[in-house]
Design an enzyme around this catalytic site. Structure first.
Site, mmCIF file in Angstrom:
data_model
loop_
_atom_site.group_PDB
_atom_site.id
_atom_site.type_symbol
_atom_site.label_atom_id
_atom_site.label_comp_id
_atom_site.label_asym_id
_atom_site.label_seq_id
_atom_site.Cartn_x
_atom_site.Cartn_y
_atom_site.Cartn_z
ATOM 1 N N LYS A 42 -31.327 14.974 8.597
ATOM 2 C CA LYS A 42 -32.595 14.864 9.328
ATOM 3 C C LYS A 42 -32.337 13.880 10.472
ATOM 4 O O LYS A 42 -32.617 12.678 10.354
ATOM 5 C CB LYS A 42 -33.698 14.391 8.375
ATOM 6 C CG LYS A 42 -35.085 14.476 8.963
ATOM 7 C CD LYS A 42 -36.140 14.248 7.887
ATOM 8 C CE LYS A 42 -37.517 14.009 8.476
ATOM 9 N NZ LYS A 42 -38.093 15.125 9.194
HETATM 10 C C1 LIG Z 1 -37.268 20.782 10.349
HETATM 11 C C2 LIG Z 1 -38.002 20.423 9.106
HETATM 12 N N1 LIG Z 1 -37.995 21.276 8.080
HETATM 13 C C3 LIG Z 1 -38.636 21.004 6.935
HETATM 14 C C4 LIG Z 1 -39.340 19.823 6.784
HETATM 15 C C5 LIG Z 1 -40.043 19.536 5.490
HETATM 16 O O1 LIG Z 1 -39.368 18.516 4.797
HETATM 17 P P1 LIG Z 1 -40.134 17.515 3.816
HETATM 18 O O2 LIG Z 1 -40.874 18.346 2.854
HETATM 19 O O3 LIG Z 1 -39.053 16.724 3.176
HETATM 20 O O4 LIG Z 1 -41.036 16.686 4.647
HETATM 21 C C6 LIG Z 1 -39.370 18.904 7.832
HETATM 22 C C7 LIG Z 1 -40.082 17.629 7.695
HETATM 23 O O5 LIG Z 1 -39.470 16.624 7.468
HETATM 24 C C8 LIG Z 1 -38.679 19.203 9.010
HETATM 25 O O6 LIG Z 1 -38.703 18.350 10.042
#
Ligand SMILES: Cc1ncc(COP(=O)(O)O)c(C=O)c1O
Length: 304
Positions: A147
């Site tokens: 991330k």
């Molecule tokens: C590109 C992306 N996909 C999926 C998610 C969902 O991830 P999470 O459930 O850990 O927030 C996020 C958010 O963080 C994201 O930025």
């Protein structure tokens, strides 16, 4: 929505005033996108902080704090600020040192901010979304399991295009044309009683909410499978929904103006959302151990 300031930000182990959490314009992160971060809502804290450490490991960023120290930092900053709805934004970045692309000479700085942030995807009865003309990151280019701040340049293109064309969000396909994810959300599809979501090899982030939904679905005895999905399956699905820390569990009403099911949040989406919000808001037993207690003087409970 403008950022609502709070009192303290955690910086490299200390709480500092919000206004003092600034960086120099010549910091490595500003020029080369060299940051990894998290978005959390007092829910599944260790899993989020482990993903931060994993993202850092992929980019060879040595974070000088353990998982336990980072989790304690989050609790400290929430206790200092006491805001609701409670959103937490930890970020590790390469700071001010050298200006070359090589990151080695730039120090790692870790910050944890905490401020009120409510629902991200609004819309009564579900969001209207489109398939983006932008693909998600191709494998072996920018790693989708990290991330990283840099990945969100791609997310911005997806989201801006959707908004410009009158949609609330865009769903991107991967480089092979298979469903990947939204600009900041994972995608789920329900058809004939079976729940589907793309596997991580379709360039999707390993969402913590995605994992929560998979866990809840299995616990409720609902059939669930991680498999690649063609775009057109979205149009003929009975239900489609987003998951994410910011989006939580958000029903999707239409994709490319094709109405999903009867255009209302479906039964399975509602069942999963009910369980998810019940646990996150402390209204149902925390049967999976997903909540971290914090002491707070906030007027309302500081939960998801
Ligand atoms: C590109 C992306 N996909 C999926 C998610 C969902 O991830 P999470 O459930 O850990 O927030 C996020 C958010 O963080 C994201 O930025």
């Amino acid at each position: 929505m403008p950022i609502q300031t709070t009192s303290k930000i955690w910086h490299n182990g200390n709480l500092i005033p919000w206004e003092q959490a600034t960086i120099h314009v010549m910091s490595h992160v500003i020029h080369y996108g060299s940051s990894v971060f998290e978005g959390i809502r007092c829910f599944r804290l260790p899993e989020h902080m482990q993903r931060l450490l994993d993202s850092a490991k992929i980019y060879r960023m040595e974070i000088p704090f353990s998982l336990e120290e980072l989790c304690a930092g989050v609790v400290d900053v929430i206790e200092a600020n006491g805001v609701t709805p409670c959103y937490i934004r930890p970020i590790a970045m390469r700071g001010y040192g050298e200006i070359g692309v090589s990151p080695k000479g730039s120090p790692i700085e870790v910050y944890i901010a905490n401020f009120p942030w409510g629902k991200y995807i609004s819309g009564h009865g579900g969001a209207d979304v489109c398939i983006s003309s932008w693909n998600r990151l191709a494998p072996n280019t920018l790693p989708a399991l990290a991330k990283a701040g840099a990945n969100y340049m791609n997310s911005q293109l997806i989201h801006m295009e959707a908004e410009t064309n009158g949609y609330q969000e865009g769903i991107a396909l991967d480089v092979n044309g298979l469903v990947s994810e939204g600009s900041g959300e994972n995608v789920f599809v329900v058809r004939n009683g079976v729940i589907y979501t793309p596997p991580l090899c379709n360039s999707a982030l390993s969402g913590i909410t995605r994992d929560s939904v998979l866990t809840i679905a299995r616990h409720l005895g609902l059939p669930v499978t991680e498999q690649s999905l063609p775009r057109e399956l979205l149009y003929i699905a009975d239900e489609v929904f987003f998951t994410g820390t910011a989006a939580e569990v958000s029903p999707i009403r239409s994709v490319d103006r094709v109405v999903i099911g009867d255009g209302k949040p479906g039964e399975i989406t509602k069942k999963i959302a009910d369980e998810f919000f019940g646990i996150a808001n402390g209204l149902k037993p925390d049967r999976f151990g997903w909540l971290t207690p914090v002491k707070s003087n906030a007027a309302e409970p500081v939960t998801a």
